[in-house]
Design an enzyme around this catalytic site. Structure first.
Site, PDB file in Angstrom:
ATOM      1  N   ASP A  13      -0.607  -5.913  12.259  1.00  0.00           N
ATOM      2  CA  ASP A  13      -1.156  -5.431  11.174  1.00  0.00           C
ATOM      3  C   ASP A  13      -2.122  -5.568  10.647  1.00  0.00           C
ATOM      4  O   ASP A  13      -2.452  -6.537   9.862  1.00  0.00           O
ATOM      5  CB  ASP A  13       0.515  -7.247  10.709  1.00  0.00           C
ATOM      6  CG  ASP A  13      -0.383  -7.053   9.248  1.00  0.00           C
ATOM      7  OD1 ASP A  13      -0.397  -5.541   8.502  1.00  0.00           O
ATOM      8  OD2 ASP A  13       0.112  -8.275   8.270  1.00  0.00           O
ATOM      9  N   ARG A  17      -6.406  -5.629   4.005  1.00  0.00           N
ATOM     10  CA  ARG A  17      -5.895  -7.161   3.571  1.00  0.00           C
ATOM     11  C   ARG A  17      -6.285  -7.757   4.255  1.00  0.00           C
ATOM     12  O   ARG A  17      -5.948  -8.969   3.921  1.00  0.00           O
ATOM     13  CB  ARG A  17      -4.665  -7.108   2.501  1.00  0.00           C
ATOM     14  CG  ARG A  17      -3.783  -6.878   3.604  1.00  0.00           C
ATOM     15  CD  ARG A  17      -1.830  -6.671   3.083  1.00  0.00           C
ATOM     16  NE  ARG A  17      -1.688  -6.973   4.421  1.00  0.00           N
ATOM     17  CZ  ARG A  17      -0.561  -5.605   4.590  1.00  0.00           C
ATOM     18  NH1 ARG A  17      -1.440  -4.403   4.815  1.00  0.00           N
ATOM     19  NH2 ARG A  17       0.218  -5.617   5.871  1.00  0.00           N
ATOM     20  N   ASN A  18      -6.483  -7.895   4.918  1.00  0.00           N
ATOM     21  CA  ASN A  18      -6.520  -8.314   6.848  1.00  0.00           C
ATOM     22  C   ASN A  18      -7.798  -8.545   6.909  1.00  0.00           C
ATOM     23  O   ASN A  18      -7.444  -9.226   8.578  1.00  0.00           O
ATOM     24  CB  ASN A  18      -5.145  -8.360   7.925  1.00  0.00           C
ATOM     25  CG  ASN A  18      -3.687  -8.450   6.889  1.00  0.00           C
ATOM     26  OD1 ASN A  18      -3.731  -9.606   6.418  1.00  0.00           O
ATOM     27  ND2 ASN A  18      -3.017  -7.826   7.859  1.00  0.00           N
ATOM     28  N   ASP A  31      -4.920 -13.605   9.236  1.00  0.00           N
ATOM     29  CA  ASP A  31      -2.980 -12.611   9.591  1.00  0.00           C
ATOM     30  C   ASP A  31      -3.130 -12.257  11.216  1.00  0.00           C
ATOM     31  O   ASP A  31      -2.489 -11.236  11.464  1.00  0.00           O
ATOM     32  CB  ASP A  31      -2.319 -12.520   8.608  1.00  0.00           C
ATOM     33  CG  ASP A  31      -1.766 -12.436   8.307  1.00  0.00           C
ATOM     34  OD1 ASP A  31      -0.595 -12.651   9.211  1.00  0.00           O
ATOM     35  OD2 ASP A  31      -0.884 -11.636   6.938  1.00  0.00           O
TER      36      ASP A  31
END
Length: 155
Positions: A13, A17-18, A31
């Site tokens: 992922d 955003r991570n 994350d």
């Protein structure tokens, strides 16, 4: 990501955003909910029906459910996993952003080669980025919502 790759771990992922940037401008990946250890041959085969962030998955992950450390890729603005597989299978790759240098886009494109064995490792990517920052004179532009806010000349 180089650190994870060296420890035979895949993130699954990897997205902006991570990635978190601390006050010293050091980027850290977060994350790890979808992270998995990979086998000695460098593979993780998905066998469950758990949902995955398909917009950040490589063609082999979507088509064959096989992941390697080279499987985290971003593909925004595509509406379904099936349409993504179809577009990638026909050779589609994201176009070069207008602020992106040819050298950097070439590196990005090498990460999108269909055969994962032909993609660079995270160590290769780090080495190439270090070379570009050290050897290639560029003007880097900080952008905010496509507006130029400041210019910094490095080297």
């Amino acid at each position: 990501m180089q650190h994870l790759e060296e420890r035979k771990c895949i993130h699954r992922d990897l997205a902006a955003r991570n990635v978190f940037i601390d006050s010293s401008k050091v980027a850290k990946v977060g994350d790890f909910g979808l992270a998995r250890n990979i086998s000695d041959d460098g593979l993780y085969i998905k066998t469950s029906c758990v949902k995955i962030p398909w917009r950040w998955s490589s063609l082999e992950s979507l088509r064959d459910r096989v992941y390697t450390s080279k499987s985290d890729l971003p593909y925004p603005d595509i509406e379904s996993p099936l349409s993504l597989v179809s577009r990638l299978s026909t050779g589609y790759r994201m176009p070069r952003p207008h602020q992106c240098s040819e050298e950097l886009y070439t590196l990005m494109s090498s990460c999108w080669i269909e055969n994962p064995l032909m993609r660079p490792s995270f160590t290769d990517i780090v080495n190439q980025l270090e070379y570009l920052l050290r050897e290639v004179k560029r003007t880097y532009i900080n952008i905010m919502e496509d507006e130029i806010t400041s210019r910094v000349d490095l080297k």
